[in-house]
Design an enzyme around this catalytic site. Structure first.
Site, mmCIF file in Angstrom:
data_model
loop_
_atom_site.group_PDB
_atom_site.id
_atom_site.type_symbol
_atom_site.label_atom_id
_atom_site.label_comp_id
_atom_site.label_asym_id
_atom_site.label_seq_id
_atom_site.Cartn_x
_atom_site.Cartn_y
_atom_site.Cartn_z
ATOM 1 N N GLU A 173 24.298 37.444 -8.382
ATOM 2 C CA GLU A 173 24.818 36.370 -7.517
ATOM 3 C C GLU A 173 26.240 35.923 -7.861
ATOM 4 O O GLU A 173 26.505 34.734 -8.028
ATOM 5 C CB GLU A 173 23.868 35.164 -7.569
ATOM 6 C CG GLU A 173 22.454 35.526 -7.162
ATOM 7 C CD GLU A 173 21.459 34.384 -7.321
ATOM 8 O OE1 GLU A 173 21.842 33.306 -7.795
ATOM 9 O OE2 GLU A 173 20.285 34.581 -6.952
ATOM 10 N N GLU A 227 13.634 41.749 -5.108
ATOM 11 C CA GLU A 227 12.848 40.510 -5.293
ATOM 12 C C GLU A 227 12.205 40.094 -3.982
ATOM 13 O O GLU A 227 12.287 38.943 -3.569
ATOM 14 C CB GLU A 227 13.752 39.365 -5.777
ATOM 15 C CG GLU A 227 14.583 39.682 -6.990
ATOM 16 C CD GLU A 227 15.515 38.548 -7.413
ATOM 17 O OE1 GLU A 227 15.347 37.408 -6.943
ATOM 18 O OE2 GLU A 227 16.409 38.805 -8.223
HETATM 19 C C1 XIL Z 1 13.242 32.586 -9.990
HETATM 20 C C2 XIL Z 1 11.854 32.668 -10.616
HETATM 21 O O1 XIL Z 1 11.003 33.319 -9.717
HETATM 22 C C3 XIL Z 1 11.353 31.281 -10.923
HETATM 23 O O2 XIL Z 1 10.130 31.344 -11.653
HETATM 24 C C4 XIL Z 1 12.383 30.505 -11.743
HETATM 25 O O3 XIL Z 1 11.948 29.172 -11.930
HETATM 26 C C5 XIL Z 1 13.738 30.510 -11.061
HETATM 27 O O4 XIL Z 1 14.127 31.852 -10.802
HETATM 28 N N1 XIL Z 1 17.042 35.048 -7.613
HETATM 29 C C6 XIL Z 1 16.810 35.669 -8.809
HETATM 30 C C7 XIL Z 1 15.569 35.387 -9.568
HETATM 31 O O5 XIL Z 1 17.576 36.566 -9.185
HETATM 32 O O6 XIL Z 1 15.744 35.476 -10.957
HETATM 33 C C8 XIL Z 1 15.005 34.021 -9.215
HETATM 34 O O7 XIL Z 1 13.739 33.899 -9.855
HETATM 35 C C9 XIL Z 1 14.899 33.858 -7.718
HETATM 36 C C10 XIL Z 1 16.239 33.982 -7.071
#
Ligand code: XIL
Length: 378
Positions: free
Chosen positions: A163, A268
């Site tokens: 990001e 994700e």
């Molecule tokens: C999220 C996790 O799923 C949560 O458990 C945590 O509290 C916050 O982060 N983008 C990403 C991930 O790259 O690492 C994030 O994961 C969601 C958004």
């Protein structure tokens, strides 16, 4: 006595035979998601601490059965693995890697450089003022060499930088950017490559279908390739919803990234299926909206009519991904079962979401049933 012993031997033999036969079948069953997709792409999931550190976690049989790749949801992030200067805690990360090795899984490290889930000390000097550029570069280098170096070998890929861009393609004004400038990105890739020359190194972001971000990613990758900076993959986070991204935009983006000659992964994926609290399609974990009853309508269960809507959206996405399977290395779903998804608490806290492929009792949901049937055998 002798006959008794002989029949006992036979029973033991039969039992062993059955166990071996059943294990053999389950390795190749068409009912396994990873197996249905074996000619398309790896199918991944994200594991959290509760799963990794509890050998009796009900997630684990599901993970072994259906997924060929794993990503740690939180335990390799800076705030977990390196909460204090000069002290690393590898407990959960080591257990994650051990689980992946035992089960011959593809493993992804997540993530090395990010503006979120990074402790404040990283960006400060001893008097609490912002750290200077050299100090921050040195910290970044130490962190990357230590963490990537430790898992060199078992880990196949890393989300190196997460990001770094805004939707319109500007560099995100994170502490990394403010203190170091945009060179922190290439340095991170170089140091990760030095620590593990075989790992596939990814740039990972959300809203990767926004034209501004897409053009900037393409420009950065071209520049890196022309200067010999190691980068091997583009990760589209895939926090997608019922009405975004438009499928054409997704498809165009997959094509545009694939033209760079890099690997593409959906890193994700989950489904934003609750009523929207506001006009937001991103996944910045710092974005938050107030809880309201109207935007948490399925507290007691998801009605069939809604399940149909959700499943058909999963099917639409997988149809696009399947069509482009030759360009896609992996599709990782961000968690195993609905109850453990971050979507229950983001971008609004305390809602009841149904964003994944298994329900709260670890049963596959209708979206799972639909997408497992999509691939055509080759
Ligand atoms: C999220 C996790 O799923 C949560 O458990 C945590 O509290 C916050 O982060 N983008 C990403 C991930 O790259 O690492 C994030 O994961 C969601 C958004």
């Amino acid at each position: 006595m002798k006959t008794q012993r002989r029949s006992l031997t036979w029973i033991a033999f039969l039992f062993l035979f059955l166990v071996v036969a059943m294990t053999g079948c389950s390795q190749n069953s068409p009912k396994q998601l990873k197996n249905a997709y074996r000619n398309m792409f790896l199918i991944g999931t994200a594991l959290n601490r509760m799963d990794i550190l509890n050998p009796d976690s009900p997630s684990l049989p599901v993970v072994k059965m259906h997924f060929s790749s794993i990503t740690p949801e939180n335990v390799m992030k800076w705030e977990v693995i390196h909460l204090e200067p000069n002290r690393y805690d590898f407990t959960a990360a080591d257990a994650f890697v051990a689980f992946g090795e035992e089960n011959n899984m593809h493993m992804v490290g997540h993530t090395l450089v990010w503006h979120s889930q990074t402790p404040a000390w990283v960006f400060k000097d001893v008097s609490g003022e912002p750290a200077d550029r050299e100090t921050l570069l040195q910290r970044l280098r130490d962190h990357i060499s230590t963490v990537v170096g430790r898992y060199k070998g078992p880990l196949h890929a890393w989300d190196v930088v997460n990001e770094a861009l805004e939707d319109d393609g500007r560099y995100r004004q994170s502490p990394w950017m403010r203190i170091i400038g945009k060179e922190y990105i290439e340095k991170a890739f170089q140091w990760a490559h030095e620590a593990d020359p075989h790992a596939k190194l990814y740039y990972n972001d959300f809203n990767m279908w926004y034209p501004g971000r897409r053009e900037k990613v393409i420009q950065i990758v071209r520049d890196f390739l022309s200067r010999g900076i190691p980068i091997h993959g583009i990760g589209l986070q895939g926090h997608w919803g019922l009405d975004y991204p438009p499928l054409e935009a997704l498809e165009e983006s997959i094509n545009a990234y694939a033209d760079l000659g890099l690997e593409i992964a959906i890193t994700e994926m989950d489904m934003d299926m609750l009523p929207s609290p506001g006009p937001y399609t991103g996944a910045d974990i710092n974005a938050h909206f107030e809880a309201r009853k109207e935007i948490d309508p399925w507290h007691d269960g998801l009605p069939d009519s809604m399940q149909v809507v959700v499943s058909s959206r999963w099917v639409q996405f997988f149809q696009v991904l399947n069509r482009h399977h030759d360009k896609i290395e992996r599709v990782t779903i961000w968690g195993v079962q609905d109850g453990a998804s971050w979507r229950n608490n983001w971008p609004v806290r305390g809602r009841t979401a149904y964003p994944l492929l298994f329900d709260r009792n670890y049963r596959p949901n209708p979206a799972f049933d639909a997408i497992i049937k999509l691939p055509v055998e080759k």
